[in-house]
Motif scaffolding. Structure first.
Motif, PDB file in Angstrom:
ATOM      1  N   VAL A  21      24.217   7.919  15.009  1.00  0.00           N
ATOM      2  CA  VAL A  21      25.487   8.644  15.013  1.00  0.00           C
ATOM      3  C   VAL A  21      26.446   8.009  14.014  1.00  0.00           C
ATOM      4  CG1 VAL A  21      27.456   9.390  16.386  1.00  0.00           C
ATOM      5  CG2 VAL A  21      25.180   9.291  17.425  1.00  0.00           C
ATOM      6  N   LEU A  22      26.911   8.802  13.061  1.00  0.00           N
ATOM      7  CA  LEU A  22      27.953   8.382  12.128  1.00  0.00           C
ATOM      8  C   LEU A  22      29.256   9.046  12.536  1.00  0.00           C
ATOM      9  CD1 LEU A  22      25.107   8.661  10.384  1.00  0.00           C
ATOM     10  CD2 LEU A  22      26.623   8.020   8.509  1.00  0.00           C
ATOM     11  N   ASP A  23      30.315   8.252  12.637  1.00  0.00           N
ATOM     12  CA  ASP A  23      31.606   8.758  13.075  1.00  0.00           C
ATOM     13  C   ASP A  23      32.675   8.388  12.057  1.00  0.00           C
ATOM     14  OD1 ASP A  23      33.780   9.709  14.476  1.00  0.00           O
ATOM     15  OD2 ASP A  23      33.752   8.144  16.015  1.00  0.00           O
ATOM     16  N   GLY A  24      33.088   9.370  11.255  1.00  0.00           N
ATOM     17  CA  GLY A  24      34.154   9.168  10.283  1.00  0.00           C
ATOM     18  C   GLY A  24      33.855   8.122   9.233  1.00  0.00           C
ATOM     19  N   VAL A  25      32.620   8.080   8.744  1.00  0.00           N
ATOM     20  CA  VAL A  25      32.205   7.036   7.804  1.00  0.00           C
ATOM     21  C   VAL A  25      32.652   7.381   6.382  1.00  0.00           C
ATOM     22  CG1 VAL A  25      30.228   5.896   6.736  1.00  0.00           C
ATOM     23  CG2 VAL A  25      30.250   6.298   9.196  1.00  0.00           C
ATOM     24  N   GLU A  30      34.534  10.519   5.106  1.00  0.00           N
ATOM     25  CA  GLU A  30      34.705  10.740   6.539  1.00  0.00           C
ATOM     26  C   GLU A  30      33.553  11.560   7.131  1.00  0.00           C
ATOM     27  OE1 GLU A  30      38.562  12.273   7.478  1.00  0.00           O
ATOM     28  OE2 GLU A  30      39.613  10.647   6.469  1.00  0.00           O
ATOM     29  N   VAL A  31      32.344  11.073   6.905  1.00  0.00           N
ATOM     30  CA  VAL A  31      31.149  11.770   7.385  1.00  0.00           C
ATOM     31  C   VAL A  31      30.934  11.496   8.869  1.00  0.00           C
ATOM     32  CG1 VAL A  31      28.638  11.931   7.194  1.00  0.00           C
ATOM     33  CG2 VAL A  31      30.045  11.706   5.124  1.00  0.00           C
ATOM     34  N   SER A  32      30.808  12.576   9.627  1.00  0.00           N
ATOM     35  CA  SER A  32      30.481  12.484  11.050  1.00  0.00           C
ATOM     36  C   SER A  32      29.277  13.382  11.319  1.00  0.00           C
ATOM     37  CB  SER A  32      31.667  12.934  11.920  1.00  0.00           C
ATOM     38  OG  SER A  32      32.765  12.056  11.778  1.00  0.00           O
ATOM     39  N   ILE A  33      28.185  12.770  11.736  1.00  0.00           N
ATOM     40  CA  ILE A  33      26.950  13.522  11.946  1.00  0.00           C
ATOM     41  C   ILE A  33      25.997  12.685  12.795  1.00  0.00           C
ATOM     42  CG2 ILE A  33      25.762  12.631   9.886  1.00  0.00           C
ATOM     43  CD1 ILE A  33      24.694  15.521   9.457  1.00  0.00           C
ATOM     44  N   ALA A  34      25.065  13.342  13.461  1.00  0.00           N
ATOM     45  CA  ALA A  34      24.055  12.642  14.255  1.00  0.00           C
ATOM     46  C   ALA A  34      22.671  13.036  13.770  1.00  0.00           C
ATOM     47  CB  ALA A  34      24.203  12.979  15.738  1.00  0.00           C
ATOM     48  N   PHE A  35      21.770  12.059  13.719  1.00  0.00           N
ATOM     49  CA  PHE A  35      20.377  12.278  13.341  1.00  0.00           C
ATOM     50  C   PHE A  35      19.472  11.776  14.468  1.00  0.00           C
ATOM     51  CE2 PHE A  35      22.510  11.481   9.230  1.00  0.00           C
ATOM     52  CZ  PHE A  35      22.160  12.630   8.537  1.00  0.00           C
ATOM     53  N   GLY A  36      18.268  12.326  14.520  1.00  0.00           N
ATOM     54  CA  GLY A  36      17.265  11.751  15.400  1.00  0.00           C
ATOM     55  C   GLY A  36      16.806  12.626  16.537  1.00  0.00           C
ATOM     56  N   ALA A  37      17.416  13.795  16.711  1.00  0.00           N
ATOM     57  CA  ALA A  37      16.951  14.688  17.767  1.00  0.00           C
ATOM     58  C   ALA A  37      15.685  15.430  17.332  1.00  0.00           C
ATOM     59  CB  ALA A  37      18.042  15.688  18.137  1.00  0.00           C
ATOM     60  N   GLU A  38      15.572  15.699  16.023  1.00  0.00           N
ATOM     61  CA  GLU A  38      14.433  16.438  15.488  1.00  0.00           C
ATOM     62  C   GLU A  38      13.362  15.499  14.960  1.00  0.00           C
ATOM     63  OE1 GLU A  38      18.189  18.573  15.366  1.00  0.00           O
ATOM     64  OE2 GLU A  38      17.541  16.741  14.324  1.00  0.00           O
ATOM     65  N   GLY A  39      12.165  16.046  14.777  1.00  0.00           N
ATOM     66  CA  GLY A  39      11.074  15.245  14.233  1.00  0.00           C
ATOM     67  C   GLY A  39      11.302  14.855  12.792  1.00  0.00           C
ATOM     68  N   VAL A  40      11.565  15.842  11.925  1.00  0.00           N
ATOM     69  CA  VAL A  40      11.800  15.575  10.507  1.00  0.00           C
ATOM     70  C   VAL A  40      13.098  16.248  10.079  1.00  0.00           C
ATOM     71  CG1 VAL A  40      10.942  15.830   8.143  1.00  0.00           C
ATOM     72  CG2 VAL A  40       9.324  15.423  10.012  1.00  0.00           C
ATOM     73  N   THR A  41      14.003  15.452   9.544  1.00  0.00           N
ATOM     74  CA  THR A  41      15.253  15.964   8.981  1.00  0.00           C
ATOM     75  C   THR A  41      15.267  15.657   7.495  1.00  0.00           C
ATOM     76  OG1 THR A  41      16.485  15.614  11.035  1.00  0.00           O
ATOM     77  CG2 THR A  41      17.769  15.816   9.005  1.00  0.00           C
ATOM     78  N   ALA A  42      15.500  16.672   6.674  1.00  0.00           N
ATOM     79  CA  ALA A  42      15.590  16.486   5.227  1.00  0.00           C
ATOM     80  C   ALA A  42      17.054  16.441   4.823  1.00  0.00           C
ATOM     81  CB  ALA A  42      14.876  17.607   4.490  1.00  0.00           C
ATOM     82  N   LEU A  43      17.391  15.470   3.997  1.00  0.00           N
ATOM     83  CA  LEU A  43      18.740  15.327   3.453  1.00  0.00           C
ATOM     84  C   LEU A  43      18.674  15.730   1.989  1.00  0.00           C
ATOM     85  CD1 LEU A  43      21.498  14.297   4.515  1.00  0.00           C
ATOM     86  CD2 LEU A  43      20.886  12.044   3.644  1.00  0.00           C
ATOM     87  N   ALA A  53      35.487   2.641   6.241  1.00  0.00           N
ATOM     88  CA  ALA A  53      36.002   3.169   7.504  1.00  0.00           C
ATOM     89  C   ALA A  53      34.870   3.826   8.270  1.00  0.00           C
ATOM     90  CB  ALA A  53      37.130   4.170   7.240  1.00  0.00           C
ATOM     91  N   GLY A  54      35.068   3.965   9.569  1.00  0.00           N
ATOM     92  CA  GLY A  54      34.098   4.660  10.403  1.00  0.00           C
ATOM     93  C   GLY A  54      33.135   3.722  11.095  1.00  0.00           C
ATOM     94  N   ARG A  55      32.267   4.308  11.877  1.00  0.00           N
ATOM     95  CA  ARG A  55      31.335   3.549  12.711  1.00  0.00           C
ATOM     96  C   ARG A  55      29.961   4.207  12.683  1.00  0.00           C
ATOM     97  NH1 ARG A  55      29.659   3.825  18.218  1.00  0.00           N
ATOM     98  NH2 ARG A  55      29.291   1.764  19.163  1.00  0.00           N
ATOM     99  N   VAL A  56      28.928   3.394  12.704  1.00  0.00           N
ATOM    100  CA  VAL A  56      27.553   3.871  12.815  1.00  0.00           C
ATOM    101  C   VAL A  56      26.927   3.232  14.048  1.00  0.00           C
ATOM    102  CG1 VAL A  56      25.280   4.050  11.733  1.00  0.00           C
ATOM    103  CG2 VAL A  56      27.344   4.081  10.308  1.00  0.00           C
ATOM    104  N   ALA A  57      26.297   4.037  14.879  1.00  0.00           N
ATOM    105  CA  ALA A  57      25.621   3.527  16.069  1.00  0.00           C
ATOM    106  C   ALA A  57      24.196   4.035  16.099  1.00  0.00           C
ATOM    107  CB  ALA A  57      26.355   3.955  17.338  1.00  0.00           C
ATOM    108  N   VAL A  58      23.284   3.166  16.491  1.00  0.00           N
ATOM    109  CA  VAL A  58      21.880   3.539  16.657  1.00  0.00           C
ATOM    110  C   VAL A  58      21.523   3.340  18.122  1.00  0.00           C
ATOM    111  CG1 VAL A  58      19.494   3.039  16.014  1.00  0.00           C
ATOM    112  CG2 VAL A  58      21.297   2.908  14.292  1.00  0.00           C
ATOM    113  N   ASP A  59      21.233   4.439  18.795  1.00  0.00           N
ATOM    114  CA  ASP A  59      20.966   4.427  20.241  1.00  0.00           C
ATOM    115  C   ASP A  59      22.061   3.669  20.998  1.00  0.00           C
ATOM    116  OD1 ASP A  59      18.726   5.924  19.895  1.00  0.00           O
ATOM    117  OD2 ASP A  59      17.299   4.287  20.126  1.00  0.00           O
TER     118      ASP A  59
END
Length: 252
Positions: free
Chosen positions: A3-7, A19-32, A55-61
């Motif tokens: 989870v990226l929050d306001g990065v 100020e990127v806010s987005i979550a990854f990891g629910a799907e098998g393959v995500t293409a950027l 600025a912002g925060r990144v969290a993994v699980d």
């Protein structure tokens, strides 16, 4: 989840993540996807704690990347950058063993060696196990690096432009391998791609970036539309259905 929050990240006053806010990891393959300079590689660097954001925060699980122990983060998240500066006189086996360092600290156990062997087998590298990296083709070498990441045994795998400098056959092989890793091994693969047709064919989700921002985030059917792709790449794009799949055609 990642989870990226306001990065945000800037270099010399130039904003590369806004100020990127987005979550990854629910799907098998995500293409950027996105044009050069969109912020894709910087985003990976921030997630992997290789780059410090302003600025912002990144969290993994749920664990804050900024304060997490390196060993704990490396057991959950693996990042394969596009600029891998590793001595060419390593063998494939030596390289894959590096993937176990977060677990073994350099003293491999029976379990570590089992992970190494399974990764080499999974990437179909048994015949090249004792070959030096500079004796391999580009596709074989890329498979060796992915085997190293697989041996790390993390939930999340981030790959920055793994198709660079590969021919069509090897690009297809790599994408099929990533798809298998997600489907068979339960890995959550997030991959930076320049070829949007490969993204559409092998990904569950496509995230498009431009100018440091996420401008589109959906499945292939929603992203593979002329108006969406033209807004991302600022170039003429046509999308045709071939054998039931969307295929993008580019115009100068």
């Amino acid at each position: 989840m990642i989870v990226l929050d306001g990065v945000s990240k800037r270099y010399n006053g130039h904003t590369v993540l806004d100020e990127v806010s987005i979550a990854f990891g629910a799907e098998g393959v995500t293409a950027l996807i996105g044009p050069n300079g969109a912020g894709k590689s910087t985003l990976f660097g921030v997630v992997g704690r290789l780059i410090r954001p302003e600025a912002g925060r990144v969290a993994v699980d749920g664990s804050d990347v900024a304060t997490a122990r390196s060993s704990d983060l490396a057991k959950t998240l693996a990042v394969l950058r596009q600029d891998n500066h590793i001595a060419a006189r390593l063998t494939v086996h030596d390289l894959v063993e590096f993937g176990r360092f977060p677990h073994s600290k350099g003293r491999l156990t029976v379990t570590d060696r089992d992970h190494v062997d399974r990764a080499i087998e999974y990437l179909a590298l048994d015949d090249f196990r004792n070959r030096f990296l500079d004796e391999l083709s580009g596709g074989q070498r890329q498979r060796a690096f992915i085997a190293m990441v697989l041996a790390q045994d993390t939930k999340y795998i981030l790959l920055d432009e793994p198709l660079n400098n590969l021919d069509l056959r090897h690009m297809t092989e790599i994408m099929k391998l990533l798809r298998r890793m997600a489907d068979e091994l339960g890995k959550r693969v997030i991959v930076v791609l320049h070829d949007i047709n490969f993204a559409a064919t092998y990904s569950d989700r496509i995230v498009a970036m431009r100018d440091g921002r996420v401008v589109a985030d959906a499945g292939a059917a929603e992203i593979m539309r002329p108006e969406v792709l033209e807004a991302v790449y600022d170039t003429k794009v046509d999308v045709r259905q071939i054998d039931g799949r969307p295929v993008a055609l580019y115009y100068s």
